[in-house]
Design a protein around this motif. Structure first.
Motif, PDB file in Angstrom:
ATOM      1  N   GLY A 254       0.909  -1.205  -0.101  1.00 44.20           N
ATOM      2  CA  GLY A 254      -0.010  -0.014   0.070  1.00 44.20           C
ATOM      3  C   GLY A 254       0.799   1.233   0.034  1.00 44.20           C
ATOM      4  N   THR A 255       0.425   2.152   0.951  1.00 45.45           N
ATOM      5  CA  THR A 255       1.163   3.506   0.897  1.00 45.45           C
ATOM      6  C   THR A 255       2.497   3.312   1.527  1.00 45.45           C
ATOM      7  OG1 THR A 255       0.167   4.037   2.807  1.00 45.45           O
ATOM      8  CG2 THR A 255      -0.913   4.985   1.168  1.00 45.45           C
ATOM      9  N   GLY A 256       2.773   2.189   1.977  1.00 47.67           N
ATOM     10  CA  GLY A 256       4.080   1.889   2.777  1.00 47.67           C
ATOM     11  C   GLY A 256       5.329   2.205   1.684  1.00 47.67           C
ATOM     12  N   ILE A 257       5.066   2.179   0.434  1.00 45.27           N
ATOM     13  CA  ILE A 257       6.066   2.275  -0.527  1.00 45.27           C
ATOM     14  C   ILE A 257       6.744   3.841  -0.505  1.00 45.27           C
ATOM     15  CG2 ILE A 257       4.366   3.312  -2.395  1.00 45.27           C
ATOM     16  CD1 ILE A 257       6.037   2.031  -4.498  1.00 45.27           C
ATOM     17  N   ALA A 258       6.153   4.815   0.209  1.00 45.60           N
ATOM     18  CA  ALA A 258       6.385   6.014   0.205  1.00 45.60           C
ATOM     19  C   ALA A 258       8.054   6.465   0.753  1.00 45.60           C
ATOM     20  CB  ALA A 258       5.328   6.754   1.076  1.00 45.60           C
ATOM     21  N   PRO A 259       8.237   5.809   1.807  1.00 44.87           N
ATOM     22  CA  PRO A 259       9.962   6.050   2.022  1.00 44.87           C
ATOM     23  C   PRO A 259      10.772   5.456   1.004  1.00 44.87           C
ATOM     24  CG  PRO A 259       8.854   4.458   3.514  1.00 44.87           C
ATOM     25  CD  PRO A 259       7.898   4.990   2.778  1.00 44.87           C
ATOM     26  N   PHE A 260      10.292   4.572   0.540  1.00 49.62           N
ATOM     27  CA  PHE A 260      11.119   3.958  -0.541  1.00 49.62           C
ATOM     28  C   PHE A 260      11.203   4.823  -1.947  1.00 49.62           C
ATOM     29  CE2 PHE A 260       9.820   0.040   1.919  1.00 49.62           C
ATOM     30  CZ  PHE A 260      10.670   0.244   2.704  1.00 49.62           C
ATOM     31  N   ALA A 261      10.129   5.617  -2.060  1.00 48.11           N
ATOM     32  CA  ALA A 261      10.202   6.448  -3.306  1.00 48.11           C
ATOM     33  C   ALA A 261      10.930   7.499  -3.045  1.00 48.11           C
ATOM     34  CB  ALA A 261       8.846   7.048  -3.324  1.00 48.11           C
ATOM     35  N   SER A 262      11.474   7.954  -1.764  1.00 54.01           N
ATOM     36  CA  SER A 262      12.226   8.865  -1.410  1.00 54.01           C
ATOM     37  C   SER A 262      13.769   8.157  -1.549  1.00 54.01           C
ATOM     38  CB  SER A 262      12.381   9.128   0.137  1.00 54.01           C
ATOM     39  OG  SER A 262      13.375  10.072   0.393  1.00 54.01           O
ATOM     40  N   LEU A 263      13.944   6.858  -1.033  1.00 45.30           N
ATOM     41  CA  LEU A 263      15.408   6.131  -1.239  1.00 45.30           C
ATOM     42  C   LEU A 263      15.869   5.699  -2.799  1.00 45.30           C
ATOM     43  CD1 LEU A 263      14.784   4.192   2.336  1.00 45.30           C
ATOM     44  CD2 LEU A 263      16.772   5.896   1.623  1.00 45.30           C
ATOM     45  N   VAL A 264      14.865   5.398  -3.386  1.00 51.10           N
ATOM     46  CA  VAL A 264      15.278   4.909  -4.741  1.00 51.10           C
ATOM     47  C   VAL A 264      15.806   6.081  -5.705  1.00 51.10           C
ATOM     48  CG1 VAL A 264      14.015   2.920  -4.830  1.00 51.10           C
ATOM     49  CG2 VAL A 264      12.869   4.939  -6.068  1.00 51.10           C
ATOM     50  N   ARG A 265      15.157   7.358  -5.005  1.00 49.63           N
ATOM     51  CA  ARG A 265      15.725   8.502  -5.941  1.00 49.63           C
ATOM     52  C   ARG A 265      16.873   9.318  -5.232  1.00 49.63           C
ATOM     53  NH1 ARG A 265       9.657  11.363  -7.180  1.00 49.63           N
ATOM     54  NH2 ARG A 265       9.128  10.322  -5.233  1.00 49.63           N
TER      55      ARG A 265
ATOM     56  N   ILE B  11      11.234  -2.603   5.868  1.00 54.76           N
ATOM     57  CA  ILE B  11      10.070  -3.125   5.685  1.00 54.76           C
ATOM     58  C   ILE B  11       8.942  -1.892   6.056  1.00 54.76           C
ATOM     59  CG2 ILE B  11       8.362  -4.780   6.236  1.00 54.76           C
ATOM     60  CD1 ILE B  11      10.918  -6.217   7.750  1.00 54.76           C
ATOM     61  N   CYS B  12       8.138  -1.881   5.198  1.00 51.15           N
ATOM     62  CA  CYS B  12       7.100  -0.509   5.536  1.00 51.15           C
ATOM     63  C   CYS B  12       5.671  -0.829   5.046  1.00 51.15           C
ATOM     64  CB  CYS B  12       7.445   0.635   4.958  1.00 51.15           C
ATOM     65  SG  CYS B  12       6.565   2.368   5.521  1.00 51.15           S
ATOM     66  N   GLY B  13       4.736  -0.983   5.790  1.00 47.67           N
ATOM     67  CA  GLY B  13       3.081  -1.186   5.420  1.00 47.67           C
ATOM     68  C   GLY B  13       2.402  -1.412   6.557  1.00 47.67           C
ATOM     69  N   SER B  14       1.275  -2.333   6.228  1.00 42.95           N
ATOM     70  CA  SER B  14       0.433  -2.630   7.233  1.00 42.95           C
ATOM     71  C   SER B  14       1.170  -3.441   8.238  1.00 42.95           C
ATOM     72  CB  SER B  14      -0.672  -3.445   6.520  1.00 42.95           C
ATOM     73  OG  SER B  14      -0.141  -4.985   6.424  1.00 42.95           O
ATOM     74  N   MET B  15       0.499  -3.132   9.573  1.00 44.14           N
ATOM     75  CA  MET B  15       1.102  -3.754  10.751  1.00 44.14           C
ATOM     76  C   MET B  15       1.514  -4.901  10.527  1.00 44.14           C
ATOM     77  SD  MET B  15       1.914  -1.276  12.741  1.00 44.14           S
ATOM     78  CE  MET B  15       2.306  -2.006  14.595  1.00 44.14           C
ATOM     79  N   SER B  16       0.337  -5.977  10.239  1.00 46.13           N
ATOM     80  CA  SER B  16       0.469  -7.334  10.372  1.00 46.13           C
ATOM     81  C   SER B  16       1.737  -7.754   9.182  1.00 46.13           C
ATOM     82  CB  SER B  16      -0.799  -8.070   9.993  1.00 46.13           C
ATOM     83  OG  SER B  16      -1.353  -8.028   8.636  1.00 46.13           O
ATOM     84  N   MET B  17       1.602  -6.935   8.121  1.00 50.20           N
ATOM     85  CA  MET B  17       2.739  -7.365   7.185  1.00 50.20           C
ATOM     86  C   MET B  17       4.097  -7.159   7.828  1.00 50.20           C
ATOM     87  SD  MET B  17       5.329  -5.900   5.033  1.00 50.20           S
ATOM     88  CE  MET B  17       4.955  -4.498   4.306  1.00 50.20           C
ATOM     89  N   LEU B  18       4.467  -6.004   8.516  1.00 46.12           N
ATOM     90  CA  LEU B  18       5.510  -5.708   9.200  1.00 46.12           C
ATOM     91  C   LEU B  18       5.896  -6.873  10.202  1.00 46.12           C
ATOM     92  CD1 LEU B  18       5.298  -2.113  10.422  1.00 46.12           C
ATOM     93  CD2 LEU B  18       6.028  -2.796   8.427  1.00 46.12           C
TER      94      LEU B  18
END
Ligand code: A2P
Length: 274
Positions: A134-145, A236-243
Protein backbone atom coordinates in the motif's frame (compact mmCIF):
# COMPACT_ATOMS: atom_id res chain seq x y z
CA UNK A 1 9.44 17.58 -12.47
CA UNK A 2 9.10 21.21 -13.47
CA UNK A 3 6.05 22.50 -11.69
CA UNK A 4 6.91 26.18 -11.81
CA UNK A 5 3.94 26.88 -14.10
CA UNK A 6 1.48 25.32 -11.66
CA UNK A 7 2.55 27.21 -8.56
CA UNK A 8 -0.26 29.49 -7.39
CA UNK A 9 1.18 32.61 -5.84
CA UNK A 10 -1.83 33.77 -3.79
CA UNK A 11 -1.26 33.54 -0.07
CA UNK A 12 -4.19 32.02 1.75
CA UNK A 13 -5.46 33.72 4.91
CA UNK A 14 -5.63 31.17 7.70
CA UNK A 15 -8.42 31.08 10.29
CA UNK A 16 -6.10 29.80 13.01
CA UNK A 17 -2.58 30.76 14.09
CA UNK A 18 0.19 28.42 12.95
CA UNK A 19 1.40 26.35 15.95
CA UNK A 20 5.04 26.85 16.90
CA UNK A 21 7.64 24.52 15.37
CA UNK A 22 5.42 24.04 12.33
CA UNK A 23 5.85 25.11 8.70
CA UNK A 24 2.79 26.27 6.73
CA UNK A 25 3.39 25.21 3.11
CA UNK A 26 1.46 25.53 -0.13
CA UNK A 27 0.06 22.55 -2.02
CA UNK A 28 1.68 22.50 -5.46
CA UNK A 29 -0.10 19.52 -7.04
CA UNK A 30 -2.44 16.66 -6.15
CA UNK A 31 -2.91 13.35 -7.99
CA UNK A 32 -5.66 10.87 -7.18
CA UNK A 33 -4.91 7.23 -8.04
CA UNK A 34 -7.97 5.41 -6.69
CA UNK A 35 -10.79 6.14 -4.28
CA UNK A 36 -8.33 5.02 -1.54
CA UNK A 37 -5.01 6.56 -2.63
CA UNK A 38 -3.62 9.95 -3.64
CA UNK A 39 -0.31 11.77 -3.73
CA UNK A 40 0.46 15.45 -3.31
CA UNK A 41 3.42 17.80 -3.38
CA UNK A 42 3.96 20.88 -1.23
CA UNK A 43 6.51 23.67 -1.31
CA UNK A 44 9.68 22.96 0.64
CA UNK A 45 10.83 25.43 3.25
CA UNK A 46 14.46 26.42 2.70
CA UNK A 47 15.42 25.43 6.23
CA UNK A 48 13.78 21.96 6.09
CA UNK A 49 16.43 19.22 6.08
CA UNK A 50 15.72 15.48 6.25
CA UNK A 51 17.29 12.14 5.41
CA UNK A 52 15.67 10.18 2.57
CA UNK A 53 13.31 7.58 4.10
CA UNK A 54 12.28 9.65 7.14
CA UNK A 55 8.77 10.68 8.16
CA UNK A 56 7.34 13.96 9.40
CA UNK A 57 4.07 14.95 11.10
CA UNK A 58 1.59 16.76 8.87
CA UNK A 59 -1.77 18.39 9.46
CA UNK A 60 -4.21 21.01 8.18
CA UNK A 61 -4.80 24.55 9.46
CA UNK A 62 -8.46 23.76 10.22
CA UNK A 63 -8.52 23.90 14.03
CA UNK A 64 -6.91 25.66 16.98
CA UNK A 65 -5.15 22.37 17.80
CA UNK A 66 -4.85 20.60 14.43
CA UNK A 67 -4.68 16.82 14.08
CA UNK A 68 -1.18 15.70 13.03
CA UNK A 69 -0.30 12.29 11.55
CA UNK A 70 3.04 10.70 10.66
CA UNK A 71 3.70 10.72 6.92
CA UNK A 72 6.74 9.28 5.21
CA UNK A 73 8.38 11.77 2.91
CA UNK A 74 8.20 10.28 -0.60
CA UNK A 75 10.52 12.75 -2.29
CA UNK A 76 14.32 12.53 -2.04
CA UNK A 77 16.27 15.00 0.06
CA UNK A 78 17.52 16.92 -3.02
CA UNK A 79 14.00 17.69 -4.29
CA UNK A 80 12.83 21.31 -4.11
CA UNK A 81 9.31 20.15 -3.18
CA UNK A 82 8.08 17.65 -0.58
CA UNK A 83 5.94 14.74 -1.80
CA UNK A 84 3.58 12.47 0.16
CA UNK A 85 1.53 9.40 -0.77
CA UNK A 86 -1.61 9.00 1.31
CA UNK A 87 -4.50 6.72 2.03
CA UNK A 88 -8.03 8.22 2.12
CA UNK A 89 -9.99 7.10 5.15
CA UNK A 90 -13.65 8.24 4.83
CA UNK A 91 -13.94 9.26 8.50
CA UNK A 92 -10.19 9.51 9.26
CA UNK A 93 -9.57 12.57 11.50
CA UNK A 94 -6.97 13.95 9.07
CA UNK A 95 -7.42 12.14 5.75
CA UNK A 96 -11.15 12.88 5.39
CA UNK A 97 -10.09 16.53 4.96
CA UNK A 98 -6.62 16.02 3.48
CA UNK A 99 -8.03 14.09 0.51
CA UNK A 100 -9.87 17.28 -0.56
CA UNK A 101 -6.80 19.56 -0.77
CA UNK A 102 -6.25 21.55 -3.94
CA UNK A 103 -3.22 23.40 -5.32
CA UNK A 104 -2.82 26.65 -3.37
CA UNK A 105 -4.21 25.24 -0.09
CA UNK A 106 -2.03 25.20 3.04
CA UNK A 107 -0.63 22.04 4.67
CA UNK A 108 1.10 22.15 8.06
CA UNK A 109 4.34 20.22 8.54
CA UNK A 110 6.28 19.88 11.80
CA UNK A 111 9.85 21.05 11.43
CA UNK A 112 11.54 17.89 12.68
CA UNK A 113 11.65 14.66 10.69
CA UNK A 114 12.77 11.27 11.99
CA UNK A 115 12.62 7.56 11.19
CA UNK A 116 14.44 4.25 10.93
CA UNK A 117 14.14 3.55 7.18
CA UNK A 118 17.37 5.38 6.49
CA UNK A 119 20.62 4.26 4.95
CA UNK A 120 22.40 5.11 8.22
CA UNK A 121 20.48 2.41 10.14
CA UNK A 122 21.85 -0.41 7.96
CA UNK A 123 25.34 -1.80 7.77
CA UNK A 124 26.82 -1.97 4.24
CA UNK A 125 25.60 -4.82 2.01
CA UNK A 126 25.29 -5.86 -1.61
CA UNK A 127 21.51 -5.82 -2.05
CA UNK A 128 18.85 -3.65 -0.45
CA UNK A 129 15.36 -5.15 -0.39
CA UNK A 130 12.64 -2.55 0.24
CA UNK A 131 9.46 -4.46 1.10
CA UNK A 132 6.22 -2.45 0.95
CA UNK A 133 2.46 -2.78 0.88
CA UNK A 134 0.00 0.00 0.00
CA UNK A 135 1.20 3.50 0.94
CA UNK A 136 4.20 1.85 2.64
CA UNK A 137 6.02 2.45 -0.64
CA UNK A 138 6.39 6.16 0.25
CA UNK A 139 9.76 6.13 2.10
CA UNK A 140 11.18 3.93 -0.65
CA UNK A 141 10.03 6.44 -3.27
CA UNK A 142 12.44 8.76 -1.49
CA UNK A 143 15.30 6.26 -1.17
CA UNK A 144 15.25 5.00 -4.80
CA UNK A 145 15.70 8.62 -5.91
CA UNK A 146 18.65 9.29 -3.60
CA UNK A 147 22.15 8.76 -5.08
CA UNK A 148 23.41 7.83 -1.60
CA UNK A 149 21.36 4.59 -1.72
CA UNK A 150 23.19 3.63 -4.94
CA UNK A 151 26.53 4.48 -3.31
CA UNK A 152 25.75 2.10 -0.48
CA UNK A 153 24.19 -0.84 -2.38
CA UNK A 154 24.87 -2.51 -5.76
CA UNK A 155 21.27 -3.67 -6.19
CA UNK A 156 18.02 -2.01 -5.04
CA UNK A 157 14.92 -4.20 -5.03
CA UNK A 158 11.59 -2.48 -4.38
CA UNK A 159 8.69 -4.84 -3.75
CA UNK A 160 5.16 -3.46 -3.71
CA UNK A 161 2.05 -5.50 -3.00
CA UNK A 162 -1.43 -4.00 -3.16
CA UNK A 163 -4.98 -5.24 -3.28
CA UNK A 164 -5.47 -4.36 -6.96
CA UNK A 165 -3.63 -3.18 -10.07
CA UNK A 166 -4.75 0.45 -9.83
CA UNK A 167 -3.01 0.70 -6.44
CA UNK A 168 0.31 -0.27 -8.03
CA UNK A 169 0.23 2.70 -10.41
CA UNK A 170 2.02 5.21 -8.15
CA UNK A 171 4.99 2.83 -7.88
CA UNK A 172 5.01 2.06 -11.60
CA UNK A 173 5.10 5.77 -12.45
CA UNK A 174 7.78 6.34 -9.81
CA UNK A 175 10.09 3.66 -11.20
CA UNK A 176 9.57 4.74 -14.83
CA UNK A 177 10.28 8.39 -13.93
CA UNK A 178 13.32 7.46 -11.81
CA UNK A 179 14.83 5.45 -14.68
CA UNK A 180 14.43 8.48 -16.95
CA UNK A 181 15.47 11.11 -14.44
CA UNK A 182 18.43 13.20 -15.67
CA UNK A 183 20.05 13.06 -12.22
CA UNK A 184 19.35 9.50 -11.04
CA UNK A 185 18.54 7.61 -14.25
CA UNK A 186 22.08 6.57 -15.08
CA UNK A 187 22.54 5.01 -11.63
CA UNK A 188 19.50 2.75 -12.04
CA UNK A 189 20.58 0.71 -15.10
CA UNK A 190 20.54 -3.01 -14.19
CA UNK A 191 20.49 -2.05 -10.50
CA UNK A 192 16.95 -0.89 -9.67
CA UNK A 193 14.41 -3.73 -9.67
CA UNK A 194 10.65 -3.42 -9.20
CA UNK A 195 8.70 -6.49 -8.07
CA UNK A 196 4.94 -6.11 -7.80
CA UNK A 197 2.02 -8.31 -6.87
CA UNK A 198 -1.69 -8.02 -6.20
CA UNK A 199 -3.74 -9.97 -3.70
CA UNK A 200 -7.36 -9.27 -4.63
CA UNK A 201 -7.36 -8.67 -8.38
CA UNK A 202 -6.13 -10.97 -11.14
CA UNK A 203 -2.72 -9.76 -12.38
CA UNK A 204 0.50 -11.22 -13.85
CA UNK A 205 1.79 -11.91 -10.33
CA UNK A 206 -0.48 -12.63 -7.41
CA UNK A 207 0.10 -13.23 -3.71
CA UNK A 208 1.17 -11.62 -0.47
CA UNK A 209 4.89 -10.78 -0.30
CA UNK A 210 5.26 -13.15 2.65
CA UNK A 211 4.03 -16.05 0.48
CA UNK A 212 6.28 -14.98 -2.42
CA UNK A 213 9.30 -14.93 -0.10
CA UNK A 214 8.42 -18.31 1.40
CA UNK A 215 7.78 -20.04 -1.92
CA UNK A 216 10.92 -18.49 -3.45
CA UNK A 217 9.09 -16.64 -6.24
CA UNK A 218 10.66 -13.31 -5.27
CA UNK A 219 14.17 -14.71 -5.57
CA UNK A 220 13.58 -16.73 -8.74
CA UNK A 221 12.07 -13.67 -10.48
CA UNK A 222 15.17 -11.64 -9.58
CA UNK A 223 17.65 -14.43 -10.15
CA UNK A 224 19.00 -14.01 -6.62
CA UNK A 225 19.63 -16.44 -3.77
CA UNK A 226 17.31 -16.34 -0.71
CA UNK A 227 18.04 -13.72 1.98
CA UNK A 228 21.64 -13.94 3.14
CA UNK A 229 22.77 -11.95 6.21
CA UNK A 230 26.26 -11.68 4.69
CA UNK A 231 25.09 -9.51 1.81
CA UNK A 232 21.38 -8.67 1.97
CA UNK A 233 19.76 -5.76 3.81
CA UNK A 234 16.01 -5.30 4.22
CA UNK A 235 13.71 -2.36 4.94
CA UNK A 236 10.03 -3.02 5.67
CA UNK A 237 7.09 -0.58 5.51
CA UNK A 238 3.33 -1.17 5.25
CA UNK A 239 0.43 -2.68 7.13
CA UNK A 240 1.09 -3.67 10.76
CA UNK A 241 0.53 -7.39 10.26
CA UNK A 242 2.82 -7.42 7.21
CA UNK A 243 5.60 -5.72 9.23
CA UNK A 244 5.33 -8.39 11.87
CA UNK A 245 5.23 -11.30 9.43
CA UNK A 246 8.15 -10.13 7.26
CA UNK A 247 10.20 -9.34 10.38
CA UNK A 248 9.67 -12.95 11.51
CA UNK A 249 10.74 -14.27 8.09
CA UNK A 250 13.97 -12.26 7.95
CA UNK A 251 14.83 -13.03 11.57
CA UNK A 252 14.41 -16.74 10.84
CA UNK A 253 17.23 -16.54 8.31
CA UNK A 254 19.50 -14.66 10.71
CA UNK A 255 19.08 -10.97 9.87
CA UNK A 256 19.39 -8.64 12.88
CA UNK A 257 17.27 -5.55 13.44
CA UNK A 258 19.11 -2.22 13.23
CA UNK A 259 18.45 1.33 14.38
CA UNK A 260 20.01 4.75 14.00
CA UNK A 261 22.00 4.12 17.19
CA UNK A 262 23.04 0.61 16.20
CA UNK A 263 22.98 -0.12 12.45
CA UNK A 264 22.41 -3.77 11.47
CA UNK A 265 20.75 -5.90 8.73
CA UNK A 266 17.10 -4.84 8.61
CA UNK A 267 14.81 -2.02 9.74
CA UNK A 268 11.05 -1.62 10.19
CA UNK A 269 9.02 1.61 10.30
CA UNK A 270 6.71 1.36 13.28
CA UNK A 271 5.50 4.95 13.28
CA UNK A 272 3.93 4.46 9.90
CA UNK A 273 0.16 4.11 9.84
CA UNK A 274 -1.11 2.82 6.54
P1 A2P B 1 -4.66 -9.01 1.42
O1 A2P B 1 -5.45 -8.46 0.27
O2 A2P B 1 -4.48 -10.49 1.36
O3 A2P B 1 -5.14 -8.53 2.77
P2 A2P B 1 -4.04 -2.88 2.83
O4 A2P B 1 -4.49 -2.15 1.61
O5 A2P B 1 -5.15 -3.53 3.61
O6 A2P B 1 -3.12 -2.06 3.70
O7 A2P B 1 -3.14 -4.09 2.32
C1 A2P B 1 -2.11 -3.89 1.40
C2 A2P B 1 -1.59 -5.21 0.97
O8 A2P B 1 -0.92 -5.85 2.08
C3 A2P B 1 -2.67 -6.17 0.51
O9 A2P B 1 -2.25 -6.74 -0.70
C4 A2P B 1 -2.75 -7.17 1.65
O10 A2P B 1 -3.14 -8.46 1.25
C5 A2P B 1 -1.32 -7.20 2.11
N1 A2P B 1 -1.17 -7.73 3.48
C6 A2P B 1 -1.98 -7.51 4.54
N2 A2P B 1 -1.55 -8.17 5.63
C7 A2P B 1 -0.44 -8.83 5.25
C8 A2P B 1 0.47 -9.71 5.95
N3 A2P B 1 0.32 -10.02 7.22
N4 A2P B 1 1.51 -10.21 5.24
C9 A2P B 1 1.67 -9.89 3.94
N5 A2P B 1 0.86 -9.08 3.24
C10 A2P B 1 -0.20 -8.56 3.88
Amino acid sequence: MNTAMQKPEAVQTLDYPIPSGVYAERVVSVKHYTDRLFSFRITRPRSFRFRSGEFVMIGLPNAEKPVFRAYSIASPNWDEEVEFFSIKVPDGPLTQHLQKIQPGDTVLMRQKSTGTLVNDALTPGKRLYMISTGTGIAPFASLVRDPETYDKFDQLILTHTCRDKAELKYGEELIAATREDPLIGELTGGRLHHFTSTTREESPRMGRITALIENGELFSALGTAPFDPAQDRVMICGSMSMLKDVKTLVEEVGLKEGSNAEPADFVVERAFVG
